[in-house]
Design an enzyme around this catalytic site. Structure first.
Site, short mmCIF file in Angstrom:
data_model
loop_
_atom_site.label_atom_id
_atom_site.label_comp_id
_atom_site.label_asym_id
_atom_site.label_seq_id
_atom_site.Cartn_x
_atom_site.Cartn_y
_atom_site.Cartn_z
N ASP A 76 68.75 89.16 11.46
CA ASP A 76 69.04 89.81 12.74
C ASP A 76 68.92 91.33 12.70
O ASP A 76 69.06 91.98 13.74
CB ASP A 76 70.45 89.41 13.21
CG ASP A 76 71.48 89.54 12.10
OD1 ASP A 76 71.52 90.61 11.45
OD2 ASP A 76 72.23 88.57 11.87
N HIS A 111 64.73 87.00 3.78
CA HIS A 111 64.14 86.06 4.74
C HIS A 111 63.43 86.77 5.89
O HIS A 111 62.99 86.12 6.84
CB HIS A 111 65.21 85.12 5.30
CG HIS A 111 65.80 84.19 4.27
ND1 HIS A 111 66.99 83.53 4.44
CD2 HIS A 111 65.34 83.82 3.05
CE1 HIS A 111 67.25 82.80 3.36
NE2 HIS A 111 66.26 82.97 2.51
N GLY A 163 80.37 86.23 2.80
CA GLY A 163 79.95 85.51 3.99
C GLY A 163 78.78 84.57 3.77
O GLY A 163 77.94 84.41 4.65
N THR A 164 78.74 83.94 2.61
CA THR A 164 77.66 82.98 2.37
C THR A 164 78.17 81.87 1.46
O THR A 164 78.95 82.11 0.55
CB THR A 164 76.41 83.63 1.76
OG1 THR A 164 75.48 82.59 1.42
CG2 THR A 164 76.73 84.46 0.53
N THR A 165 77.72 80.66 1.74
CA THR A 165 78.08 79.55 0.87
C THR A 165 77.12 79.47 -0.31
O THR A 165 77.27 78.61 -1.18
CB THR A 165 78.04 78.21 1.65
OG1 THR A 165 76.80 78.12 2.35
CG2 THR A 165 79.19 78.13 2.64
N ASN A 204 84.91 85.29 1.08
CA ASN A 204 84.52 84.18 1.96
C ASN A 204 85.78 83.44 2.42
O ASN A 204 86.74 83.34 1.67
CB ASN A 204 83.59 83.21 1.19
CG ASN A 204 82.67 82.44 2.12
OD1 ASN A 204 81.91 83.03 2.86
ND2 ASN A 204 82.77 81.13 2.11
N PRO A 205 85.76 82.93 3.65
CA PRO A 205 86.96 82.21 4.12
C PRO A 205 87.26 80.95 3.30
O PRO A 205 88.42 80.59 3.14
CB PRO A 205 86.60 81.83 5.57
CG PRO A 205 85.52 82.76 5.97
CD PRO A 205 84.76 83.06 4.71
#
Ligand SMILES: [Zn+2]
Length: 257
Positions: A111, A126, A199-201, A225-226
């Site tokens: 984005d 990416h 913020g990434t798995t 990360n949550p």
């Protein structure tokens, strides 16, 4: 979910002496700007069949035989990108870069919000959903927000009239070689003193490996990360919470050091 309000004391102490850092981000950081992703929990295409259809639309083979179908999904992603603004995590990462001698950001997000927030040394592995490349003549360009909002069908090259493609990595495509080379030289060959993933798995090996390798080479490693992920057990500090809550604390610790 409880929000972490302060960093562990031993992490604060470690941050005080840091001069180089690598940060790796993923969809969770975009999600905090309201950008939903095409995969994963809470995503725009949470329904599995719809998710598969989207992945298919964003594949190299669909781009070849039905570019309009690819562009319908790409223009939706592009509209989300131009309507979004950087969040506290993006701003904190840009501040961290300014406060250090050496910094690199590896992001999976397409984005462009990291650059918009002021990050400079960015490897957007990416690509960027607003960037375009002509399939025929190779001319590179970038869609303006107005063009994105007006996009009705497949955009055409202004030079040769050929079909434009998003200059981003579609499913089934190789990662760009120049970015892989930068990834290796900046994160593998001589990793920064601290590597943080947020913020990434970390389902892609090339996203998880740099932080795991950095830890093996004796560098400090942090995860934000949550939920726990596959890298949680490989990092020195695994912090549970939102990137937008925790990264500003890290930026603050670095800039006040
Ligand atoms: Zn062209």
């Amino acid at each position: 979910m409880a929000t972490l309000v302060e960093l562990p004391a031993d992490l604060l102490e470690a941050l005080a002496g840091i001069t180089s850092m690598g940060v790796i981000t993923g969809a969770g950081v975009s999600a905090e700007s309201g950008i939903q992703t095409y995969r994963g929990q809470g995503g725009l295409y949470d329904d599995e069949r719809e998710g598969d259809a989207t992945v298919e639309a964003l594949s190299a083979s669909t781009l070849n035989h039905d570019p309009a179908r690819t562009w319908r999904v790409v223009s939706e992603l592009a509209r989300m990108a131009v309507d979004a603004a950087p969040n506290p995590a993006h701003h904190a990462i840009a501040r961290i870069e300014q406060s250090l001698e050496r910094f690199v950001l590896l992001t999976q997000n397409v984005d462009g919000l990291h650059k918009l927030a002021g990050s400079r040394n960015v490897i957007d592995i990416h690509g960027d959903v607003l960037d375009t490349r002509c399939r025929d003549c190779g001319l590179r360009g970038r869609l303006t927000p107005d063009e994105v909002r007006a996009l009705q069908s497949t955009p055409l090259c202004s030079e040769c009239g050929g079909i434009l493609r998003p200059d981003a990595v579609l499913f089934g495509e190789m990662l760009p070689e120049d970015k892989i080379r930068r990834l290796h030289s900046e994160l593998y060959e001589d990793p920064p003193e601290l590597v943080l993933i947020a913020g990434t798995t970390a389902v892609f090996p090339y996203i998880a490996e740099p932080v795991v390798m950095a830890g093996r080479m004796g560098r400090l490693t942090v995860e934000v990360n949550p939920e726990p992920t596959i890298v949680s057990e490989h990092v020195r500090w695994s912090l549970r919470g939102r990137a937008g809550d925790i990264l500003p604390l890290i930026a603050e610790a670095l800039t006040s050091a």
